[in-house]
Design a protein around this motif. Structure first.
Motif, PDB file in Angstrom:
ATOM      1  N   ALA A  70     -10.205 -13.771  -6.242  1.00  0.00           N
ATOM      2  CA  ALA A  70     -11.609 -14.146  -6.414  1.00  0.00           C
ATOM      3  C   ALA A  70     -12.501 -12.918  -6.548  1.00  0.00           C
ATOM      4  O   ALA A  70     -13.539 -12.949  -7.212  1.00  0.00           O
ATOM      5  CB  ALA A  70     -12.062 -15.011  -5.237  1.00  0.00           C
ATOM      6  N   VAL A  71     -12.095 -11.825  -5.917  1.00  0.00           N
ATOM      7  CA  VAL A  71     -12.882 -10.593  -5.983  1.00  0.00           C
ATOM      8  C   VAL A  71     -12.549  -9.770  -7.217  1.00  0.00           C
ATOM      9  O   VAL A  71     -13.435  -9.362  -7.987  1.00  0.00           O
ATOM     10  CB  VAL A  71     -12.672  -9.749  -4.704  1.00  0.00           C
ATOM     11  N   PHE A  72     -11.259  -9.539  -7.450  1.00  0.00           N
ATOM     12  CA  PHE A  72     -10.874  -8.536  -8.443  1.00  0.00           C
ATOM     13  C   PHE A  72     -10.689  -9.080  -9.855  1.00  0.00           C
ATOM     14  O   PHE A  72     -10.762  -8.298 -10.810  1.00  0.00           O
ATOM     15  CB  PHE A  72      -9.611  -7.807  -7.980  1.00  0.00           C
ATOM     16  N   VAL A  73     -10.459 -10.362 -10.037  1.00  0.00           N
ATOM     17  CA  VAL A  73     -10.407 -10.890 -11.404  1.00  0.00           C
ATOM     18  C   VAL A  73     -11.765 -10.751 -12.093  1.00  0.00           C
ATOM     19  O   VAL A  73     -11.851 -10.185 -13.195  1.00  0.00           O
ATOM     20  CB  VAL A  73      -9.907 -12.349 -11.416  1.00  0.00           C
ATOM     21  N   PHE A  89     -10.207  -1.898 -27.850  1.00  0.00           N
ATOM     22  CA  PHE A  89     -10.074  -3.334 -27.630  1.00  0.00           C
ATOM     23  C   PHE A  89     -11.450  -3.990 -27.489  1.00  0.00           C
ATOM     24  O   PHE A  89     -11.674  -5.110 -27.953  1.00  0.00           O
ATOM     25  CB  PHE A  89      -9.260  -3.614 -26.357  1.00  0.00           C
ATOM     26  N   ARG A  90     -12.365  -3.265 -26.855  1.00  0.00           N
ATOM     27  CA  ARG A  90     -13.702  -3.812 -26.631  1.00  0.00           C
ATOM     28  C   ARG A  90     -14.434  -4.043 -27.946  1.00  0.00           C
ATOM     29  O   ARG A  90     -15.316  -4.907 -28.028  1.00  0.00           O
ATOM     30  CB  ARG A  90     -14.486  -2.855 -25.726  1.00  0.00           C
ATOM     31  N   ALA A  91     -14.082  -3.290 -28.967  1.00  0.00           N
ATOM     32  CA  ALA A  91     -14.731  -3.438 -30.263  1.00  0.00           C
ATOM     33  C   ALA A  91     -14.150  -4.581 -31.089  1.00  0.00           C
ATOM     34  O   ALA A  91     -14.712  -4.941 -32.134  1.00  0.00           O
ATOM     35  CB  ALA A  91     -14.612  -2.132 -31.046  1.00  0.00           C
ATOM     36  N   LEU A  92     -13.030  -5.149 -30.638  1.00  0.00           N
ATOM     37  CA  LEU A  92     -12.382  -6.236 -31.370  1.00  0.00           C
ATOM     38  C   LEU A  92     -12.943  -7.590 -30.945  1.00  0.00           C
ATOM     39  O   LEU A  92     -13.414  -7.752 -29.811  1.00  0.00           O
ATOM     40  CB  LEU A  92     -10.875  -6.205 -31.135  1.00  0.00           C
ATOM     41  N   PRO A  93     -12.876  -8.592 -31.812  1.00  0.00           N
ATOM     42  CA  PRO A  93     -13.365  -9.935 -31.466  1.00  0.00           C
ATOM     43  C   PRO A  93     -12.336 -10.718 -30.638  1.00  0.00           C
ATOM     44  O   PRO A  93     -11.781 -11.734 -31.075  1.00  0.00           O
ATOM     45  CB  PRO A  93     -13.595 -10.587 -32.834  1.00  0.00           C
ATOM     46  N   ILE A  94     -12.053 -10.231 -29.444  1.00  0.00           N
ATOM     47  CA  ILE A  94     -11.087 -10.886 -28.564  1.00  0.00           C
ATOM     48  C   ILE A  94     -11.754 -11.213 -27.240  1.00  0.00           C
ATOM     49  O   ILE A  94     -12.797 -10.663 -26.895  1.00  0.00           O
ATOM     50  CB  ILE A  94      -9.841 -10.007 -28.315  1.00  0.00           C
ATOM     51  N   SER A  95     -11.132 -12.117 -26.502  1.00  0.00           N
ATOM     52  CA  SER A  95     -11.649 -12.486 -25.189  1.00  0.00           C
ATOM     53  C   SER A  95     -11.640 -11.276 -24.270  1.00  0.00           C
ATOM     54  O   SER A  95     -10.668 -10.511 -24.237  1.00  0.00           O
ATOM     55  CB  SER A  95     -10.791 -13.596 -24.585  1.00  0.00           C
ATOM     56  N   ARG A  96     -12.707 -11.075 -23.519  1.00  0.00           N
ATOM     57  CA  ARG A  96     -12.796  -9.921 -22.623  1.00  0.00           C
ATOM     58  C   ARG A  96     -11.829 -10.043 -21.459  1.00  0.00           C
ATOM     59  O   ARG A  96     -11.474  -9.043 -20.837  1.00  0.00           O
ATOM     60  CB  ARG A  96     -14.230  -9.771 -22.104  1.00  0.00           C
ATOM     61  N   ALA A  97     -11.411 -11.261 -21.154  1.00  0.00           N
ATOM     62  CA  ALA A  97     -10.435 -11.439 -20.078  1.00  0.00           C
ATOM     63  C   ALA A  97      -9.008 -11.168 -20.536  1.00  0.00           C
ATOM     64  O   ALA A  97      -8.109 -11.003 -19.715  1.00  0.00           O
ATOM     65  CB  ALA A  97     -10.532 -12.858 -19.514  1.00  0.00           C
ATOM     66  N   ALA A  98      -8.787 -11.105 -21.859  1.00  0.00           N
ATOM     67  CA  ALA A  98      -7.428 -10.995 -22.380  1.00  0.00           C
ATOM     68  C   ALA A  98      -6.777  -9.664 -22.038  1.00  0.00           C
ATOM     69  O   ALA A  98      -5.563  -9.606 -21.802  1.00  0.00           O
ATOM     70  CB  ALA A  98      -7.446 -11.192 -23.901  1.00  0.00           C
ATOM     71  N   TRP A 109      -3.815  -7.321 -10.735  1.00  0.00           N
ATOM     72  CA  TRP A 109      -5.245  -7.403 -11.032  1.00  0.00           C
ATOM     73  C   TRP A 109      -6.017  -6.326 -10.273  1.00  0.00           C
ATOM     74  O   TRP A 109      -6.925  -5.689 -10.819  1.00  0.00           O
ATOM     75  CB  TRP A 109      -5.787  -8.785 -10.669  1.00  0.00           C
ATOM     76  N   LEU A 110      -5.670  -6.142  -9.025  1.00  0.00           N
ATOM     77  CA  LEU A 110      -6.305  -5.089  -8.239  1.00  0.00           C
ATOM     78  C   LEU A 110      -6.050  -3.723  -8.874  1.00  0.00           C
ATOM     79  O   LEU A 110      -6.964  -2.898  -9.023  1.00  0.00           O
ATOM     80  CB  LEU A 110      -5.771  -5.121  -6.803  1.00  0.00           C
ATOM     81  N   GLY A 111      -4.798  -3.474  -9.287  1.00  0.00           N
ATOM     82  CA  GLY A 111      -4.455  -2.207  -9.903  1.00  0.00           C
ATOM     83  C   GLY A 111      -5.149  -1.987 -11.227  1.00  0.00           C
ATOM     84  O   GLY A 111      -5.621  -0.878 -11.521  1.00  0.00           O
ATOM     85  N   VAL A 112      -5.235  -3.041 -12.044  1.00  0.00           N
ATOM     86  CA  VAL A 112      -5.898  -2.911 -13.348  1.00  0.00           C
ATOM     87  C   VAL A 112      -7.368  -2.542 -13.159  1.00  0.00           C
ATOM     88  O   VAL A 112      -7.902  -1.669 -13.860  1.00  0.00           O
ATOM     89  CB  VAL A 112      -5.748  -4.217 -14.152  1.00  0.00           C
ATOM     90  N   HIS A 113      -8.018  -3.195 -12.218  1.00  0.00           N
ATOM     91  CA  HIS A 113      -9.426  -2.861 -11.975  1.00  0.00           C
ATOM     92  C   HIS A 113      -9.572  -1.405 -11.533  1.00  0.00           C
ATOM     93  O   HIS A 113     -10.423  -0.671 -12.061  1.00  0.00           O
ATOM     94  CB  HIS A 113     -10.010  -3.781 -10.909  1.00  0.00           C
TER      95      HIS A 113
END
Length: 265
Positions: free
Chosen positions: A250-253, A92-101, A155-159
């Motif tokens: 505010a911390v984990f996003v 996914f990181r190699a694709l031209p997509i938003s890093r937040a997506a 969000w906490l879990g994803v991080h």
């Protein structure tokens, strides 16, 4: 923002399709909460008595709603760890997509799955004796807090899942998160606990959500969660729940987005 919305929507769809092919995830998100509800409702519900003659089933069901919502920590961590460990996140990181997506897709899909599972959970809650005595506005507020809790915990879990980067390790870590539920007022009131333990439990973020849902649905027996000497989150549970979500997001996003963008290491 439109770029993020487009990419995020595509990744939400990917996560929902993935959930359909993952029976284990469906068990965690759908079947396990119902099993716990029936267990506590019919096993403990017939043997536990609360002060003032309060009904234990009425007390426990909102607690299970909140602990199920907090399960986004587990599902988010497991799925993110699988993607990271198998190199999907790197692709996914190699694709031209938003890093937040990528983390956003995880979190939003998890909220949608939780919302779908909340319907049978509430129905079984009614079957074991729980009743929602809140008005339409209060009920909507309780639902909103549960969805917010799921979004926050996801969000906490994803991080954490991207940090761990290994599904086996994530599974072992996920099993320890049950301690957070035990150290809350989801299953038992805090008024009879030793002072130090009561303080820990009442300042556990999950306890604020549990108490807020009980208050908004009219399921909070007087003098239990808000007994004399209760901490501020117990006497102002809605405000406390909103504050906890604001702080955690505010911390984990930013942490999850940064991890998604730069990878492991």
């Amino acid at each position: 923002m439109s770029h993020l919305a487009y990419d995020g929507t595509a990744l939400v769809g990917r996560q929902l399709q993935r959930a359909r092919r993952n029976p284990g995830l469906l068990v965690i998100t759908q079947v396990m909460p119902l099993t716990l509800l029936l267990f506590f409702g019919y096993v403990f519900g017939n043997s536990v008595s609360l002060p003032g003659g309060a009904d234990y089933r009425t007390y426990i069901v909102p607690g299970l709603f909140a602990t199920t919502a907090a399960g986004g920590l587990v599902t988010g961590m497991l799925q993110a760890a699988v993607d990271t460990g198998r190199g999907v996140t790197e692709r996914f990181r190699a694709l031209p997509i938003s890093r937040a997506a990528v983390p956003l897709g995880h979190a939003v899909a998890d909220v949608l799955l939780f919302a779908a599972g909340l319907v049978p959970l509430a129905a079984v809650g009614y079957a074991v004796g729980w009743r929602n005595d809140g008005g339409p506005a209060a009920t909507a507020g309780a639902l909103g807090l549960l969805l917010l809790l799921r979004f926050t915990s996801a969000w906490l879990g994803v991080h954490l899942g991207m940090v761990v980067g290994n599904e086996e390790t994530a599974g072992q870590l996920a099993s320890t998160t049950f301690v957070l539920q035990l150290l809350s007022n989801a299953y038992v009131p805090t008024h009879g606990m030793p002072g130090w333990l009561r303080a820990v439990v009442e300042w556990n973020p999950l306890s604020a959500y549990v108490t807020a849902v009980r208050d908004l649905t009219g399921s909070a027996p007087a003098g239990l969660d808000d007994a004399a000497g209760a901490a501020w989150p117990m006497t102002h549970p809605v405000a406390a729940a909103l504050c906890w979500s604001a702080v955690l997001l505010a911390v984990f996003v930013p942490l999850a987005i940064r991890r998604s963008a730069r990878g492991r290491g």
